[in-house]
Design an enzyme around this catalytic site. Structure first.
Site, PDB file in Angstrom:
ATOM      1  N   ALA A  52       7.904 -12.445  21.470  1.00  0.00           N
ATOM      2  CA  ALA A  52       7.968 -12.441  20.004  1.00  0.00           C
ATOM      3  C   ALA A  52       7.069 -11.327  19.483  1.00  0.00           C
ATOM      4  CB  ALA A  52       7.495 -13.778  19.448  1.00  0.00           C
ATOM      5  N   LYS A  53       7.188 -10.983  18.248  1.00  0.00           N
ATOM      6  CA  LYS A  53       6.270 -10.022  17.622  1.00  0.00           C
ATOM      7  C   LYS A  53       6.420 -10.158  16.119  1.00  0.00           C
ATOM      8  CE  LYS A  53       3.630  -6.521  19.151  1.00  0.00           C
ATOM      9  NZ  LYS A  53       2.994  -6.386  20.465  1.00  0.00           N
TER      10      LYS A  53
END
Ligand code: NAD
Length: 416
Positions: A99-100
């Site tokens: 994720a980011k």
């Protein structure tokens, strides 16, 4: 940058002969969250920002990745970086997905109180989709242990004591010893493996480093401690060079104590224009600052024989081809800078266990993880006759694919 990460994914998928449908499934983010953040500045006027969290893949575990505070942060950037996190966690085999996210703000223009307000509003907006078993943010560009402390505090107000909701926290607030230097340490371990394969040692080499922040300064310090000469360092304001090797602890002290946090003006070395660092005459180049710094325009002039990608996405696909053709060994970002997420995993494990590990244990486990990952990537590269980056993607896609096919009924019959 999204185009580059997709390019590398497609190249590895060709090696694996994946169907278009499966490529599409593996590339599509699991969830994309975009939130409106309205807060007040210190004078009571309105501040308006957008927050992003892209959760790319959760087949191998809770999703994991940094939060970046930067005016250019947007959905496309977050998606590209979330993608890379999925492959990075798989390469080092930590039980996470990718994720980011981040906020399109410039922390340099905000007071600490304003930044804390924006961060807390972000937590309020995304709290249902993050958590120790769902998605665990961490620091990235312009976020740090303090910001992670605010997130932990705010999230815990809603869900009770939850140190495992973020990593990269202050040591006093359930952070992990060794997290700060972990990415630089991982860079050093990768270089050690590459040198050993070439029958060389640290004392044989000279190194040039771009970026002297978290990754660059720790990598330079640890590589110098092994006996290599760091002959040039460049950052956002300038470069400093010394053919006999820079005194890295003294340079770190200089940067820590000057207002601009730059190597510029360091008295015990000669100055040069920072744009020259990519093609510096050194055996090894460590880009540890920005994206897309090795391009088709300068790749042919790179004099290093080894490039260790401390930064995310420092090499464009065209440049990657040129380096490969010229016999330069590129240790790709999803392997070379994975030390940070590996120690983040140790931090999360300590938070879940409510048991603190000693620094020696962290260093020992990190060394094992990085060496094993390097050897696995190198073995795939040899077996498939591909470069290290393609091999890292092949290994990662295979691991994610195996987890996804074991988990989802709809993917039954797909072989990895
Ligand atoms: P940082 O903010 O601590 O340091 C960035 C450095 O880059 C600074 O020294 C800055 O002066 C330099 N820089 C900025 N513009 C430059 C320019 N034009 N030319 C030369 N140098 C320039 O950031 P960091 O945490 O060290 O991250 C650096 C890179 O490593 C980023 O790509 C980040 O995504 C990646 N990364 C960081 C970690 C981590 O644990 N910090 C983990 C994995 C990947």
């Amino acid at each position: 940058m999204l185009a580059a990460s997709h390019h590398y994914f497609q190249k590895a998928s060709d090696v694996l002969d994946l169907s278009d449908n499966l490529r599409d499934i593996l590339l599509t983010p699991f969830r994309v969250v975009k939130v409106d953040l309205v807060t007040e500045d210190d004078n009571g006027d309105l501040l308006h920002h957008m927050g992003y969290r892209v959760q790319h893949n959760r087949a191998r575990g809770p999703m994991k990745g940094g939060l970046r505070y930067h005016p250019t942060m947007d959905e496309e950037h977050a998606t590209a970086l979330a993608n890379l996190m999925t492959w990075k966690t798989a390469v080092v085999d930590v039980p996470f997905g990718g994720a980011k996210g981040g906020i399109d703000c410039d922390p340099a223009k905000l007071t600490e109180r304003e930044l804390a307000g924006i961060t807390r509003r972000f937590v309020e907006q995304v709290k249902e989709v993050i958590g120790p078993t769902i998605d665990i943010p961490a620091p990235d560009v312009n976020t740090n242990a303090k910001v992670m402390g605010w997130i932990m505090d705010d999230y815990s107000k809603y869900y009770g004591f939850s140190p495992g909701v973020v990593t990269g926290k202050p040591l006093e607030l359930f952070g992990s010893p060794g997290r700060e230097e972990a990415t630089g340490r991982g860079v050093m371990y990768c270089l050690e493996q590459a040198l050993s394969d070439m029958g060389k040692s640290f004392s044989d080499i000279t190194v040039a480093v771009q970026g002297f922040g978290n990754v660059g300064s720790h990598a330079a310090r640890l590589i110098a401690e092994q006996g290599a000469k760091i002959v040039a360092v460049a950052d956002h304001l300038g470069g400093v060079q010394k053919a006999d090797g820079l005194d890295i602890p003294s340079l770190i002290e200089y940067v820590t104590n000057n207002k601009e946090r730059s190597v510029k003006g360091y008295p015990d070395a000669d100055a040069f224009d920072n744009s020259e660092i990519v093609t510096w005459d050194a055996d090894v180049f460590v880009p540890a600052a920005l994206e897309e710094v090795i391009t088709k325009d300068n790749a042919g002039d790179v004099r290093a024989k080894i490039v260790v990608e401390g930064a995310n996405g420092p090499t464009t696909p065209e440049a990657d081809e040129i380096l490969h053709k010229n016999g330069v060994l590129v240790i790709p970002d999803i392997l070379a800078n994975a030390g940070g997420v590996t120690v983040s995993y140790f931090e999360w494990a300590q938070n879940i266990q409510q048991f603190r590990w000693e620094l020696d244990r962290i260093t020992d486990e990190l060394s094992k993880k990085m060496r094993t990952a390097y050897a696995s990537v190198r073995d795939v590269a040899k077996e498939r006759k591909v470069d290290m980056r393609t091999a890292a993607f092949v290994l990662a896609i295979t691991r994610v694919g195996k987890a996804a096919t074991s988990r989802y009924h709809s993917l039954r019959g797909v072989k990895f």
